[in-house]
Motif scaffolding. Structure first.
Motif, PDB file in Angstrom:
ATOM      1  N   ALA A 211       0.827  -1.205   0.000  1.00 59.83           N
ATOM      2  CA  ALA A 211       0.000   0.000   0.000  1.00 59.83           C
ATOM      3  C   ALA A 211       0.861   1.254   0.000  1.00 59.83           C
ATOM      4  CB  ALA A 211      -0.934  -0.003   1.217  1.00 59.83           C
ATOM      5  N   GLU A 212       1.980   1.231   0.729  1.00 65.05           N
ATOM      6  CA  GLU A 212       2.899   2.374   0.754  1.00 65.05           C
ATOM      7  C   GLU A 212       3.444   2.646  -0.646  1.00 65.05           C
ATOM      8  OE1 GLU A 212       5.383   5.363   2.759  1.00 65.05           O
ATOM      9  OE2 GLU A 212       3.547   4.289   3.278  1.00 65.05           O
ATOM     10  N   ALA A 213       3.869   1.580  -1.335  1.00 64.14           N
ATOM     11  CA  ALA A 213       4.385   1.745  -2.696  1.00 64.14           C
ATOM     12  C   ALA A 213       3.297   2.264  -3.634  1.00 64.14           C
ATOM     13  CB  ALA A 213       4.943   0.415  -3.205  1.00 64.14           C
ATOM     14  N   GLN A 214       2.074   1.767  -3.489  1.00 61.86           N
ATOM     15  CA  GLN A 214       0.969   2.214  -4.344  1.00 61.86           C
ATOM     16  C   GLN A 214       0.663   3.694  -4.132  1.00 61.86           C
ATOM     17  OE1 GLN A 214      -1.893  -0.734  -3.086  1.00 61.86           O
ATOM     18  NE2 GLN A 214      -1.657  -1.943  -4.962  1.00 61.86           N
ATOM     19  N   CYS A 215       0.685   4.154  -2.867  1.00 59.82           N
ATOM     20  CA  CYS A 215       0.445   5.572  -2.592  1.00 59.82           C
ATOM     21  C   CYS A 215       1.514   6.440  -3.239  1.00 59.82           C
ATOM     22  CB  CYS A 215       0.431   5.815  -1.075  1.00 59.82           C
ATOM     23  SG  CYS A 215      -1.079   5.272  -0.252  1.00 59.82           S
ATOM     24  N   LEU A 216       2.776   6.034  -3.118  1.00 58.43           N
ATOM     25  CA  LEU A 216       3.868   6.818  -3.698  1.00 58.43           C
ATOM     26  C   LEU A 216       3.792   6.811  -5.224  1.00 58.43           C
ATOM     27  CD1 LEU A 216       6.748   5.672  -1.329  1.00 58.43           C
ATOM     28  CD2 LEU A 216       5.670   7.924  -1.386  1.00 58.43           C
ATOM     29  N   LEU A 217       3.415   5.674  -5.811  1.00 67.96           N
ATOM     30  CA  LEU A 217       3.251   5.620  -7.269  1.00 67.96           C
ATOM     31  C   LEU A 217       2.178   6.601  -7.733  1.00 67.96           C
ATOM     32  CD1 LEU A 217       3.382   1.745  -7.759  1.00 67.96           C
ATOM     33  CD2 LEU A 217       4.993   3.371  -8.763  1.00 67.96           C
ATOM     34  N   LEU A 218       1.079   6.654  -6.975  1.00 66.67           N
ATOM     35  CA  LEU A 218      -0.052   7.492  -7.368  1.00 66.67           C
ATOM     36  C   LEU A 218       0.209   8.971  -7.075  1.00 66.67           C
ATOM     37  CD1 LEU A 218      -2.995   7.485  -8.419  1.00 66.67           C
ATOM     38  CD2 LEU A 218      -3.732   7.236  -6.053  1.00 66.67           C
ATOM     39  N   ARG A 219       0.656   9.272  -5.839  1.00 65.36           N
ATOM     40  CA  ARG A 219       0.778  10.668  -5.390  1.00 65.36           C
ATOM     41  C   ARG A 219       2.105  11.323  -5.763  1.00 65.36           C
ATOM     42  NH1 ARG A 219      -2.877  11.530  -1.191  1.00 65.36           N
ATOM     43  NH2 ARG A 219      -2.188  13.707  -1.242  1.00 65.36           N
ATOM     44  N   ALA A 221       4.647   9.763  -8.153  1.00 69.20           N
ATOM     45  CA  ALA A 221       5.059   9.528  -9.536  1.00 69.20           C
ATOM     46  C   ALA A 221       3.947   9.844 -10.533  1.00 69.20           C
ATOM     47  CB  ALA A 221       5.512   8.079  -9.709  1.00 69.20           C
ATOM     48  N   GLY A 222       2.707   9.978 -10.049  1.00 72.12           N
ATOM     49  CA  GLY A 222       1.601  10.286 -10.947  1.00 72.12           C
ATOM     50  C   GLY A 222       1.214   9.132 -11.854  1.00 72.12           C
ATOM     51  N   VAL A 223       1.471   7.902 -11.400  1.00 69.58           N
ATOM     52  CA  VAL A 223       1.139   6.713 -12.180  1.00 69.58           C
ATOM     53  C   VAL A 223       0.132   5.886 -11.387  1.00 69.58           C
ATOM     54  CG1 VAL A 223       2.032   4.647 -13.304  1.00 69.58           C
ATOM     55  CG2 VAL A 223       3.447   6.693 -13.172  1.00 69.58           C
ATOM     56  N   SER A 224      -0.954   5.472 -12.022  1.00 68.83           N
ATOM     57  CA  SER A 224      -1.994   4.721 -11.306  1.00 68.83           C
ATOM     58  C   SER A 224      -1.585   3.261 -11.137  1.00 68.83           C
ATOM     59  CB  SER A 224      -3.316   4.793 -12.055  1.00 68.83           C
ATOM     60  OG  SER A 224      -4.275   3.945 -11.436  1.00 68.83           O
ATOM     61  N   PRO A 225      -1.587   2.768  -9.877  1.00 67.26           N
ATOM     62  CA  PRO A 225      -1.311   1.344  -9.637  1.00 67.26           C
ATOM     63  C   PRO A 225      -2.574   0.490  -9.668  1.00 67.26           C
ATOM     64  CG  PRO A 225      -1.427   2.482  -7.546  1.00 67.26           C
ATOM     65  CD  PRO A 225      -1.715   3.523  -8.613  1.00 67.26           C
ATOM     66  N   GLY A 226      -3.712   1.103 -10.049  1.00 69.69           N
ATOM     67  CA  GLY A 226      -4.972   0.366 -10.051  1.00 69.69           C
ATOM     68  C   GLY A 226      -5.715   0.429  -8.744  1.00 69.69           C
ATOM     69  N   GLY A 227      -5.336   1.359  -7.879  1.00 70.79           N
ATOM     70  CA  GLY A 227      -5.995   1.499  -6.582  1.00 70.79           C
ATOM     71  C   GLY A 227      -5.033   1.175  -5.460  1.00 70.79           C
ATOM     72  N   VAL A 228      -5.321   1.744  -4.286  1.00 77.47           N
ATOM     73  CA  VAL A 228      -4.491   1.503  -3.100  1.00 77.47           C
ATOM     74  C   VAL A 228      -5.201   0.462  -2.241  1.00 77.47           C
ATOM     75  CG1 VAL A 228      -3.369   2.539  -1.094  1.00 77.47           C
ATOM     76  CG2 VAL A 228      -3.596   3.864  -3.216  1.00 77.47           C
ATOM     77  N   ASP A 229      -4.971  -0.820  -2.581  1.00 76.65           N
ATOM     78  CA  ASP A 229      -5.629  -1.910  -1.852  1.00 76.65           C
ATOM     79  C   ASP A 229      -4.658  -2.825  -1.128  1.00 76.65           C
ATOM     80  OD1 ASP A 229      -4.418  -3.089  -4.006  1.00 76.65           O
ATOM     81  OD2 ASP A 229      -6.237  -3.912  -4.891  1.00 76.65           O
ATOM     82  N   GLY A 230      -3.337  -2.510  -1.230  1.00 76.22           N
ATOM     83  CA  GLY A 230      -2.352  -3.336  -0.534  1.00 76.22           C
ATOM     84  C   GLY A 230      -2.058  -4.658  -1.216  1.00 76.22           C
ATOM     85  N   ILE A 231      -2.508  -4.853  -2.468  1.00 79.03           N
ATOM     86  CA  ILE A 231      -2.288  -6.104  -3.199  1.00 79.03           C
ATOM     87  C   ILE A 231      -1.449  -5.809  -4.445  1.00 79.03           C
ATOM     88  CG2 ILE A 231      -3.377  -8.004  -4.419  1.00 79.03           C
ATOM     89  CD1 ILE A 231      -5.841  -7.561  -2.669  1.00 79.03           C
ATOM     90  N   VAL A 240       5.048   0.293 -11.604  1.00 82.19           N
ATOM     91  CA  VAL A 240       6.445   0.251 -11.170  1.00 82.19           C
ATOM     92  C   VAL A 240       7.376   0.275 -12.372  1.00 82.19           C
ATOM     93  CG1 VAL A 240       8.188  -1.169 -10.024  1.00 82.19           C
ATOM     94  CG2 VAL A 240       5.943  -0.900  -8.987  1.00 82.19           C
ATOM     95  N   LYS A 241       7.023  -0.472 -13.419  1.00 87.05           N
ATOM     96  CA  LYS A 241       7.863  -0.492 -14.618  1.00 87.05           C
ATOM     97  C   LYS A 241       7.959   0.891 -15.263  1.00 87.05           C
ATOM     98  CE  LYS A 241       7.274  -5.361 -15.941  1.00 87.05           C
ATOM     99  NZ  LYS A 241       6.757  -6.290 -16.971  1.00 87.05           N
ATOM    100  N   GLN A 242       6.845   1.643 -15.269  1.00 89.46           N
ATOM    101  CA  GLN A 242       6.887   2.996 -15.841  1.00 89.46           C
ATOM    102  C   GLN A 242       7.851   3.889 -15.077  1.00 89.46           C
ATOM    103  OE1 GLN A 242       3.124   4.895 -16.950  1.00 89.46           O
ATOM    104  NE2 GLN A 242       2.063   2.928 -16.610  1.00 89.46           N
ATOM    105  N   VAL A 243       7.807   3.807 -13.742  1.00 91.05           N
ATOM    106  CA  VAL A 243       8.714   4.620 -12.919  1.00 91.05           C
ATOM    107  C   VAL A 243      10.157   4.198 -13.152  1.00 91.05           C
ATOM    108  CG1 VAL A 243       9.369   5.150 -10.550  1.00 91.05           C
ATOM    109  CG2 VAL A 243       6.959   5.097 -11.180  1.00 91.05           C
ATOM    110  N   GLN A 244      10.412   2.893 -13.219  1.00 92.62           N
ATOM    111  CA  GLN A 244      11.773   2.407 -13.454  1.00 92.62           C
ATOM    112  C   GLN A 244      12.295   2.862 -14.809  1.00 92.62           C
ATOM    113  OE1 GLN A 244      10.959  -1.761 -12.888  1.00 92.62           O
ATOM    114  NE2 GLN A 244      11.727  -1.775 -10.781  1.00 92.62           N
ATOM    115  N   ARG A 245      11.407   2.845 -15.803  1.00 94.77           N
ATOM    116  CA  ARG A 245      11.819   3.262 -17.156  1.00 94.77           C
ATOM    117  C   ARG A 245      12.189   4.745 -17.164  1.00 94.77           C
ATOM    118  NH1 ARG A 245       7.645   1.519 -19.351  1.00 94.77           N
ATOM    119  NH2 ARG A 245       8.402  -0.597 -19.760  1.00 94.77           N
TER     120      ARG A 245
END
Length: 265
Positions: A211-219, A221-231, A240-245
């Motif tokens: 969930a922590e990684a999903q929040c940081l991706l969304l807020r 990096a501006g990339v949607s992880p598909g929701g902050v559900d901890g899965i 994650v791949k977009q951020v790494q690229r």
């Protein structure tokens, strides 16, 4: 999400409660039967039978499911205990049969003849069997009550509570919810779910670190992880791949120390 076949109609509600919960955990994890088998040590065919209601999953398989999906193992194991009790009751239920009378001597050679004598013998034998069963049940109950300690007495109470919950068919509370409370500490961003900087996250994992990684991706990096559900599912992996690229990192979809450094800024 999987399209599940309907569970067998004759399945006990207590067993059904456990299997519905296991099906939801598998769906939320995003794991296939093959991936689930690799992580738990039970074959895909075994999981197909367990989740289809054809056989009861062992305690170890249920515990492994809780571990890899981040679910509360205590609650899940209580449901399994109740389901195992119901499963054993169904298998032990005797089929209704007519009482059988064994005769010795001259009477055994004669064909059965309906009459007051034979009916009386049947009634006497049935009454004796019922009396023996009642005495044995009373003795076993007394031994259990006297020999069990406080810990043994607590188990039936927990089982009864879980059984009552299952019989009422209360709605499942579902997976935990997470919030993204952005906060900058010592030059790094945190969202209130985890302080990790080096946890390795990949598809199939679940919990507050995801969930922590999903929040940081969304807020951040501006990339949607598909929701902050901890899965950690396929959409989180794609984000994650977009951020790494963008950052020039190895694009493998795995959140490791280098990816955390980029997300936390």
């Amino acid at each position: 999400m999987s399209r599940w076949k309907a569970l067998p109609a004759e399945l006990d509600p207590r067993v059904r409660q456990l299997l519905v919960r296991l099906r939801r955990l598998k769906d939320h994890s995003g794991l296939s039967l093959g991936q689930l088998a690799a992580k738990t040590g039970y074959s895909p065919k075994s999981w197909e039978r367990y989740l289809g209601g054809m056989s009861l999953p062992p305690r170890e398989a249920v515990e492994a499911m809780a571990r890899i999906t981040g679910d509360d193992p205590t609650r899940l194991l209580v449901l399994h205990e109740v389901a195992a009790e119901a499963w054993a009751e169904r298998r032990a239920a005797p089929e209704a049969t007519e009482p059988e009378v064994l005769l010795t001597g001259p009477e055994s050679a004669a064909p059965p003849v309906a009459g007051p004598g034979r009916s009386l013998r049947i009634a006497l034998v049935a009454g004796a069997v019922a009396m023996v069963l009642a005495v044995v049940s009373a003795v076993l109950l007394a031994i259990r009550l006297q020999g069990g300690g406080e810990e043994e007495a607590a188990a039936p109470r927990a089982s009864s509570a879980a059984s009552a919950s299952a019989s009422r068919s209360e709605p499942d509370p579902g997976p935990p919810t997470y919030t993204c409370r952005m906060e900058r500490i010592d030059g790094r961003w945190y969202t209130g779910n985890s302080r990790t900087q080096d946890a390795v996250l990949t598809v199939g994992l679940a919990g507050p670190k995801v969930a922590e990684a999903q929040c940081l991706l969304l807020r951040r990096a501006g990339v949607s992880p598909g929701g902050v559900d901890g899965i950690f599912g396929p959409m989180t992996q794609s984000a994650v791949k977009q951020v790494q690229r963008r950052a020039g990192l190895v694009v493998d979809g795995v959140t490791g120390p280098h990816t955390w450094k980029v997300l936390r800024g």
